[in-house]
Design a protein around this motif. Structure first.
Motif, PDB file in Angstrom:
ATOM      1  N   UNK A 218       1.956   3.276   6.900  1.00 43.20           N
ATOM      2  CA  UNK A 218       1.224   2.373   5.995  1.00 43.20           C
ATOM      3  C   UNK A 218       1.471   2.708   4.529  1.00 43.20           C
ATOM      4  N   UNK A 219       2.684   3.100   4.204  1.00 39.05           N
ATOM      5  CA  UNK A 219       3.085   3.288   2.806  1.00 39.05           C
ATOM      6  C   UNK A 219       4.011   2.137   2.427  1.00 39.05           C
ATOM      7  N   UNK A 220       3.415   0.983   2.251  1.00 38.13           N
ATOM      8  CA  UNK A 220       4.195  -0.229   2.036  1.00 38.13           C
ATOM      9  C   UNK A 220       4.910  -0.213   0.688  1.00 38.13           C
ATOM     10  N   UNK A 221       4.367   0.454  -0.302  1.00 38.02           N
ATOM     11  CA  UNK A 221       5.072   0.561  -1.572  1.00 38.02           C
ATOM     12  C   UNK A 221       6.364   1.342  -1.419  1.00 38.02           C
ATOM     13  N   UNK A 222       6.312   2.437  -0.671  1.00 36.13           N
ATOM     14  CA  UNK A 222       7.504   3.238  -0.409  1.00 36.13           C
ATOM     15  C   UNK A 222       8.526   2.419   0.374  1.00 36.13           C
ATOM     16  N   UNK A 223       8.061   1.686   1.382  1.00 37.54           N
ATOM     17  CA  UNK A 223       8.965   0.857   2.188  1.00 37.54           C
ATOM     18  C   UNK A 223       9.596  -0.249   1.349  1.00 37.54           C
TER      19      UNK A 223
ATOM     20  N   UNK B  82      -0.485   0.784  -9.426  1.00 39.51           N
ATOM     21  CA  UNK B  82       0.799   0.920 -10.119  1.00 39.51           C
ATOM     22  C   UNK B  82       1.154   2.398 -10.306  1.00 39.51           C
ATOM     23  N   UNK B  83       2.366   2.773  -9.846  1.00 40.47           N
ATOM     24  CA  UNK B  83       2.821   4.162  -9.990  1.00 40.47           C
ATOM     25  C   UNK B  83       4.188   4.235 -10.664  1.00 40.47           C
ATOM     26  N   UNK B  84       4.742   3.118 -11.083  1.00 38.17           N
ATOM     27  CA  UNK B  84       6.026   3.117 -11.768  1.00 38.17           C
ATOM     28  C   UNK B  84       7.180   3.469 -10.843  1.00 38.17           C
ATOM     29  N   UNK B  85       8.028   4.378 -11.311  1.00 39.15           N
ATOM     30  CA  UNK B  85       9.236   4.752 -10.569  1.00 39.15           C
ATOM     31  C   UNK B  85       8.993   5.865  -9.559  1.00 39.15           C
TER      32      UNK B  85
ATOM     33  N   UNK C 218       6.830  -0.690  -6.962  1.00 39.55           N
ATOM     34  CA  UNK C 218       6.367   0.140  -8.071  1.00 39.55           C
ATOM     35  C   UNK C 218       4.890   0.480  -7.938  1.00 39.55           C
ATOM     36  N   UNK C 219       4.349   0.340  -6.734  1.00 39.21           N
ATOM     37  CA  UNK C 219       2.924   0.594  -6.523  1.00 39.21           C
ATOM     38  C   UNK C 219       2.722   1.527  -5.341  1.00 39.21           C
TER      39      UNK C 219
END
Length: 331
Positions: free
Chosen positions: A293-298, A84-87, A73-74
């Protein structure tokens, strides 16, 4: 007054046994089971022996899972603090063409490769279940690929075999088939990886073979007396009696197929090519996390995979009630 010999004897209560503190009592005077009591030092010793597993589970499984759930969620790039970016990550997933392609490639691999692998394992297990000379040697030969598995070395060898002008290409040319290398052909790269997965059917084969050994031979003898042929005996005796083993293998192989990574990474050079034909879900997850390096997406991708596998597993357990038959089951 004389006493009659038929007089009932009055039972005499046995002397009470003295229990030491901490002794386990199996049942109450009324026959009801009682909760066993353990000495505190025994409880502490038990937890001491369990402590390596508890520490490993908390540090290597539970904490990383909770951390990845938060990161899903980040917006996190491994170098700055998570934001924090939620959904947002989950919404972006289903608007990402490469994500949808990776899901489609993985679904084809799972729902096509797994049945073929189990069918090959069952067929070879039935052959090895017959009495013939050298049975142990044949079992070892067929099981050997599973010891190696989809390792890096096997993936490299497989890539060399299926590249342009490789051994497979030369055999095809000898029969007048001009396909070229399977590795660089989008139409053949995924079937090549499915074939690599099927090649390692040794583990489910051994489990099938153990299940075949448990089927009573009297059932086959009775079926032969009734005039049943090989096909009838297979569908009326072998499959129903082997259904618990089949369900076990199907469950494990399906979960394992969703996690395929190393073979696709090595053969495609980490690109998922050609034309995204080998872009498996876990490979795309790796690229988004450790290349972009988009670990939140992963992390969001990882949790979508967890939910999908959990739902498929639940569906398999629910549907198994109609086709899995256990010994002694009265349904």
């Amino acid at each position: 007054m004389p006493t009659s010999s038929a007089a009932q004897e009055v039972p005499v209560a046995a002397p009470a046994q003295h229990l030491q503190p901490g002794d386990a009592v199996s049942s109450s005077p009324a026959g009801r089971p009682r909760k066993k009591k353990y000495r505190p030092e025994d409880v502490r010793a038990g937890y001491a022996f369990l402590s390596p597993w508890i520490l490993g589970f908390v540090g290597l499984t539970a904490f990383p899972m909770l951390a990845s759930l938060y990161l899903a969620f980040t917006d996190y790039d491994l170098f700055t603090s998570p934001e924090w970016v939620g959904w947002e990550n989950f919404v972006d997933l289903f608007n990402d063409p490469r994500f949808l392609q990776s899901a489609r490639v993985t679904a084809v691999y799972v729902f096509l490769g797994t049945p073929i692998k189990l069918a090959a394992a069952l067929a070879v297990a039935m052959l090895l279940n017959m009495k013939h000379r050298g049975q142990g040697a044949y079992r070892s030969i067929f099981y050997a690929p599973s010891l190696i598995g989809a390792s890096v070395s096997i993936a490299i060898v497989w890539k060399v075999m299926f590249i342009d002008d490789g051994i497979v290409d030369r055999i095809q040319q000898a029969f007048g088939i001009e396909v070229g290398g399977w590795v660089g052909n989008p139409a053949f790269s995924l079937p090549m990886l499915i074939l690599l997965g099927v090649w390692g059917f040794g583990a489910p084969m051994v489990i099938f073979l153990a299940g075949l050994k448990q089927i009573p031979t009297e059932l086959y003898e009775a079926a032969e007396c009734d005039g049943a042929g090989p096909g009838r005996k297979f569908f009326a005796i072998t499959l129903p009696m082997l259904s618990p083993v089949l369900f076990f293998n199907l469950l494990l192989e399906t979960i394992g197929a969703f996690q395929v990574f190393s073979s696709a990474f090595i053969i495609s050079g980490g690109s998922g090519g050609p034309a995204g034909s080998t872009m498996f879900y876990t490979l795309y997850l790796y690229l988004r996390g450790f290349q972009d390096f988009t670990m939140g997406y992963a992390s969001a991708m990882a949790w979508v995979l967890v939910v999908v596998v959990a739902l498929i597993t639940l569906l398999m357990f629910r549907t198994s009630r109609g086709w899995v038959h256990y010994t002694g089951d009265e349904r």
